[in-house]
Every structure is written in structure tokens, then in C-alpha cells.
Design a protein around this motif. Structure first.
Motif, short mmCIF file in Angstrom:
data_model
loop_
_atom_site.label_atom_id
_atom_site.label_comp_id
_atom_site.label_asym_id
_atom_site.label_seq_id
_atom_site.Cartn_x
_atom_site.Cartn_y
_atom_site.Cartn_z
N VAL A 217 0.97 -1.15 0.03
CA VAL A 217 -0.08 0.06 0.12
C VAL A 217 0.77 1.23 0.06
O VAL A 217 0.66 2.06 -1.16
CB VAL A 217 -1.23 -0.19 1.07
CG1 VAL A 217 -1.69 1.35 1.24
CG2 VAL A 217 -1.95 -1.21 0.92
N GLN A 218 1.82 1.33 0.81
CA GLN A 218 2.40 2.67 1.14
C GLN A 218 3.62 2.79 -0.23
O GLN A 218 3.64 3.87 -0.56
CB GLN A 218 3.24 2.85 2.57
CG GLN A 218 2.26 2.81 3.51
CD GLN A 218 3.16 3.17 4.76
OE1 GLN A 218 3.91 2.15 5.33
NE2 GLN A 218 3.20 4.33 5.47
N ALA A 223 4.53 5.78 -5.34
CA ALA A 223 4.50 5.83 -6.80
C ALA A 223 3.41 6.36 -7.43
O ALA A 223 3.49 6.34 -8.58
CB ALA A 223 4.88 4.56 -6.96
N GLY A 224 2.61 6.91 -6.71
CA GLY A 224 1.41 7.54 -7.28
C GLY A 224 0.37 6.67 -7.68
O GLY A 224 -0.67 7.11 -8.37
N LEU A 225 0.24 5.77 -7.22
CA LEU A 225 -0.88 4.68 -7.62
C LEU A 225 -2.03 4.79 -6.63
O LEU A 225 -1.73 5.15 -5.24
CB LEU A 225 -0.37 3.21 -7.42
CG LEU A 225 0.33 2.64 -8.74
CD1 LEU A 225 1.79 3.18 -9.01
CD2 LEU A 225 0.54 1.22 -8.77
N PRO A 240 -1.23 -1.82 14.10
CA PRO A 240 -0.84 -0.43 14.84
C PRO A 240 -0.28 0.55 13.46
O PRO A 240 -0.32 1.48 13.68
CB PRO A 240 0.35 -0.79 15.78
CG PRO A 240 0.08 -2.16 16.32
CD PRO A 240 -0.53 -2.93 14.96
N LEU A 241 0.18 -0.22 12.71
CA LEU A 241 1.01 0.38 11.48
C LEU A 241 -0.06 1.36 10.74
O LEU A 241 0.49 2.46 10.25
CB LEU A 241 1.34 -0.40 10.57
CG LEU A 241 2.62 -0.95 10.97
CD1 LEU A 241 3.19 -2.18 9.86
CD2 LEU A 241 4.04 -0.07 11.14
N LEU A 242 -1.34 0.78 10.78
CA LEU A 242 -2.31 1.67 10.01
C LEU A 242 -2.80 2.88 10.76
O LEU A 242 -2.87 3.90 10.12
CB LEU A 242 -3.69 0.83 9.85
CG LEU A 242 -4.69 1.12 9.24
CD1 LEU A 242 -4.44 1.51 7.52
CD2 LEU A 242 -6.04 0.08 9.15
N ARG A 243 -2.64 2.97 12.09
CA ARG A 243 -3.11 3.93 12.76
C ARG A 243 -1.82 5.16 12.67
O ARG A 243 -2.11 6.39 12.87
CB ARG A 243 -3.19 3.77 14.32
CG ARG A 243 -4.35 2.66 14.72
CD ARG A 243 -4.54 2.87 16.01
NE ARG A 243 -3.39 2.11 16.79
CZ ARG A 243 -3.55 0.96 16.88
NH1 ARG A 243 -4.36 0.14 16.49
NH2 ARG A 243 -2.38 0.59 17.73
N GLU A 244 -0.77 4.68 12.54
CA GLU A 244 0.54 5.37 12.36
C GLU A 244 0.81 5.84 10.54
O GLU A 244 1.50 7.03 10.72
CB GLU A 244 1.69 4.70 12.76
CG GLU A 244 1.68 4.30 14.19
CD GLU A 244 2.82 3.20 14.59
OE1 GLU A 244 3.70 2.97 13.67
OE2 GLU A 244 2.76 2.73 15.74
N PRO A 247 -1.85 10.17 5.95
CA PRO A 247 -3.11 10.08 5.31
C PRO A 247 -2.87 9.75 3.65
O PRO A 247 -3.59 9.16 3.30
CB PRO A 247 -3.89 11.46 5.56
CG PRO A 247 -3.35 11.89 6.89
CD PRO A 247 -1.87 11.47 6.97
N GLU A 248 -1.83 10.60 3.34
CA GLU A 248 -1.55 10.38 1.84
C GLU A 248 -1.03 8.95 1.54
O GLU A 248 -0.76 8.62 0.55
CB GLU A 248 -0.54 11.27 1.41
CG GLU A 248 1.01 11.18 1.72
CD GLU A 248 1.08 11.89 3.25
OE1 GLU A 248 2.09 11.86 3.72
OE2 GLU A 248 -0.12 12.34 3.88
N GLU A 249 -0.78 8.06 2.67
CA GLU A 249 -0.18 6.75 2.36
C GLU A 249 -1.10 5.79 2.77
O GLU A 249 -1.00 4.33 2.71
CB GLU A 249 1.21 6.56 2.89
CG GLU A 249 2.35 7.51 2.20
CD GLU A 249 3.71 7.37 2.78
OE1 GLU A 249 3.82 6.42 3.84
OE2 GLU A 249 4.52 8.21 2.45
#
Length: 269
Positions: A217-218, A223-225, A240-244, A247-249
């Protein structure tokens, strides 16, 4: 927002877990075909050459051809042919991925690691990442070899739980040798750029479907996808990674599995 024309799908954790297909995965792939989407499979799997991987996936009922597979070994071999033409490379990777390295000079150093090697290449080596082999790689790096890694994944999910991947071993070699590895596979921007180029789409009209928040995802978002996270593999809604995640990633949606992809795409059109 651009209309989605192309779809990239991770394999392990998205289409199957420990070669047990995710319910509805095959149907989702057939739906993409019927609806005219351009799609391909992007994977950091490093233990099988493309034809072998395609055959394994077909054997469990997933309609995947070798030509649709964009793998870390294929991308790594292309990089080596371009960046190290004619150089001696030690490939430390399990399986038959050496078949993807046509045109690259692969060598096997002796137990002392004294023979000249230009590049140490680390793939999905699993039990090959023994102390002996790690020490051999370290000595080669200290003698002047460069370090290239197919990816830097920390772990992945199998049927009995999480399993350590090669990323921590690559980090250990970087720390000990004071050298920075060149990383080829996901989440590197160049990997996604090549996948989009092969699809013949633009990044903003291409959707990445993955189970790994960082690598899938990130990496895709940087890469603009566009990107979705499915909850059948490494990461889910409680990670926990999702909370951290900035927003743009973040993924634009979380799906219970790839089986929900057709409904999601139909709702976007």
C-alpha cells in the motif's frame, strides 16, 4: 479521481495463504478479465521462477500466467544486467530463481569466501541464511563486493502463523559491513513504475491490491498509484501501522478479502 483501468495484485496473502487459495480469489480474477481490466501480479516471492510460480498457482485453481507475473527476481536480474554487466554475482536464494538470471554471471564462492565476487545478491533464502552463509556474505562485502537485495520484507504469513523473512538478515549485513544495500522489489518506486509501464496504464488509474501496508500500500501510494488493503494476510484493520500511517499513504479502503474486489470496482465506475 481517475477511473481505474489497471489492477496490480500481490499474491501471497491476497490470492492464497500457504498455497491454500482465498475463497473467491479465482472468481475475482475471472471478473477482472471479463470486465476488460488490465491486470498483473506483483510479488516479492523469490523462491520460484516465473513459470514455476505460475504452474503452482494454476494447480490450486488460480488463473495466472507466467507472462502476468512481475517478480522481484525478474526485476533484480534486469537491474544486474544493466548495472553490473559481466560482473560476478553470488546469488543466495532458495528455489529455482536462477532460471530468471539469464545473462548474469552467477558464481559460487568457496567456504572461505576468498574468491572474487563483485555483487552479493540476497533473495528469499530462508534456511540458507545460516551463520556460515551470512559470514561468507559479510567477508565478501568487506573484500569489496556490493550488496543487492530482492526485497527487505521483515516477515510473512503462512498457515501456522508469521515467518521471518530475509529483510532482517539484509539489515544485519548492512550494519556489519557499513554498506547500504540496493533494494529492488516492493516497496521501491522503480518496481511499481515498471509494473505500471508493463500494464500500459498511468499510475493514477492503477490500483494496487495487497495485504502488506508497507510494501504494497505505502509503496504503491508513494509511486502515485491507488491502493487497497485486504485483511487475509500480513496486516488488517487492527495493525498499529495503520494508525501511524500518514493520510496520503493510507489505503483508500480495507476489504475483507480479494473476493470483495469486484463489488468495490463496480462501485467506482
Amino acid at each position: 479521481m481517475e477511473t481505474i483501468r489497471g489492477v496490480l495484485l500481490d499474491i501471497d496473502g491476497v490470492l492464497h495463504v500457504s498455497m491454500q487459495p482465498i475463497e473467491g480469489a479465482a472468481e475475482a480474477l475471472r471478473w477482472l478479465e471479463q470486465q476488460g481490466y488490465r491486470y498483473a501480479f506483483v510479488t516479492n516471492t523469490t523462491t520460484m521462477a516465473r513459470p514455476t510460480l505460475a504452474q503452482r498457482l494454476q494447480a490450486i485453481g488460480l488463473p495466472v500466467s507466467a507472462e502476468q507475473l512481475i517478480t522481484a527476481p525478474v526485476a533484480t536480474a534486469a537491474y544486474l544486467r544493466h548495472a553490473y554487466p559481466g560482473k560476478r554475482c553470488w546469488l543466495l536464494s532458495k528455489g529455482d530463481t536462477a532460471a530468471d538470471f539469464a545473462g548474469v554471471e552467477l558464481v559460487e564462492p568457496g567456504s572461505s569466501g576468498a574468491e572474487h565476487v563483485d555483487v552479493v545478491v540476497i533473495g528469499g533464502a530462508e534456511e540458507l541464511l545460516s551463520y556460515e552463509n551470512m559470514n561468507r556474505a559479510f567477508r565478501l562485502l568487506m573484500a569489496g563486493a556490493d550488496l543487492v537485495a530482492m526485497h527487505k520484507n521483515l516477515y510473512w504469513r503462512v498457515s501456522d502463523g508469521l515467518r521471518l523473512d530475509s529483510g532482517p538478515f539484509v539489515s544485519a549485513l548492512e550494519l556489519a559491513s557499513d554498506k547500504q544495500a540496493v533494494i529492488i522489489g516492493k516497496p521501491e518506486r522503480a518496481f511499481f513504475a515498471e509494473a505500471v509501464r508493463l500494464l500500459g496504464t498511468e499510475p493514477e488509474e492503477t490500483l494496487m491490491v495487497g495485504d502488506d501496508l508497507v510494501n504494497d500500500v505505502q509503496g504503491a501510494r508513494r509511486a502515485g498509484l491507488r491502493a487497497l488493503l485486504v485483511c487475509t494476510g500480513k496486516h488488517g484493520p487492527d495493525t498499529p501501522l495503520l494508525r501511524e500511517c500518514p493520510p496520503e499513504e493510507r489505503p483508500e479502503a480495507l476489504l475483507p478479502s480479494v473476493a470483495a474486489l469486484p463489488d468495490y470496482l463496480a462501485g467506482q465506475s
